[in-house]
Design a protein around this motif. Structure first.
Motif, PDB file in Angstrom:
ATOM      1  N   CYS A  92       2.254  40.994   4.554  1.00 62.27           N
ATOM      2  CA  CYS A  92       2.202  42.088   5.462  1.00 62.27           C
ATOM      3  C   CYS A  92       2.526  43.392   4.726  1.00 62.27           C
ATOM      4  O   CYS A  92       3.639  43.490   4.492  1.00 62.27           O
ATOM      5  N   CYS A  95       5.471  45.187   7.750  1.00 62.17           N
ATOM      6  CA  CYS A  95       6.439  44.580   7.528  1.00 62.17           C
ATOM      7  C   CYS A  95       7.167  43.882   6.588  1.00 62.17           C
ATOM      8  O   CYS A  95       8.185  43.715   6.298  1.00 62.17           O
ATOM      9  N   CYS A 127      -0.064  41.500   9.168  1.00 61.90           N
ATOM     10  CA  CYS A 127       0.157  40.590  10.146  1.00 61.90           C
ATOM     11  C   CYS A 127      -0.575  41.072  11.391  1.00 61.90           C
ATOM     12  O   CYS A 127      -1.009  42.279  11.595  1.00 61.90           O
ATOM     13  N   CYS A 130       1.579  43.784  13.169  1.00 62.89           N
ATOM     14  CA  CYS A 130       1.623  44.847  12.818  1.00 62.89           C
ATOM     15  C   CYS A 130       0.356  45.792  13.024  1.00 62.89           C
ATOM     16  O   CYS A 130       0.059  46.702  13.088  1.00 62.89           O
TER      17      CYS A 130
HETATM   18 ZN   LIG Z   1       3.669  42.883   9.662  1.00 64.56          ZN
END
Ligand SMILES: [Zn+2]
Length: 186
Positions: A92, A95, A127, A130
């Protein structure tokens, strides 16, 4: 030959043991793979447990094969979900954590609602949480700037990233590859 199993494709590698293509991932049907093995055009690197039989011989289905003769491949990478994930190493871009393919989605850095395009330069791996948190926020908001600003990779770069994953990762997830290997459109 008789075989009443299911879809059992062979992953096809070039003579340098890299996949012949990632775009889409090079897979042959078990029939094609067997034909190539019998005519000695490929070497078998890994096999399934499934056995096929003809009246005169039996043979385990190949799961990974490599061409004996090298085939040059120079192409621009296709803009697919999978290639975006591969470029971003399945992490991701907000993050920074790595996720299995099925838990990943992609995010428009400049939101579509603000004119952001679906392109190599504006789409990143994210992800689900997020992606949800970012929603229509602009990338200049704290926490919503991607880890790395996206750009189009070269075929070579994608292949090198693909090589950094252990073989079983590639092997185990190729059904996901097929699923995600659809061209993205604006
Ligand atoms: Zn993420």
């Amino acid at each position: 030959m008789t075989f009443d199993g299911d879809f059992a494709p062979a992953l096809v590698l070039n003579a340098d043991f890299r996949p012949l293509s990632y775009f889409p991932l090079s897979l042959w049907s078990w029939q094609e793979a067997i034909k190539a093995v019998v005519s000695d055009r490929v070497q078998v690197l890994s096999e399934y447990d499934t056995v096929v039989r003809s009246p005169s011989q039996s043979m385990r289905l190949p799961s990974v094969i490599a061409l004996r003769d090298y085939v040059p491949t120079v192409r621009r990478p296709a803009f697919t979900r999978f290639n975006v994930f591969l470029r971003d190493r399945f992490c991701c871009q907000y993050c920074g954590r790595r996720f299995p393919t099925q838990d990943l989605t992609f995010d428009h850095v400049m939101p579509r609602s603000r004119g952001g395009r679906t392109s190599w330069e504006n789409v990143v791996t994210a992800c689900q949480s997020c992606n949800l948190a970012k929603a229509d926020h602009l990338p200049n908001r704290p926490g919503f700037r991607p880890w790395r600003m996206p750009e189009m990779p070269t075929t070579f770069e994608l292949q090198e990233i693909g090589r950094s994953f252990p073989p079983h990762h590639l092997h185990k997830s190729w059904c996901d590859f097929l699923y995600w290997d659809t061209e993205l459109e604006d």
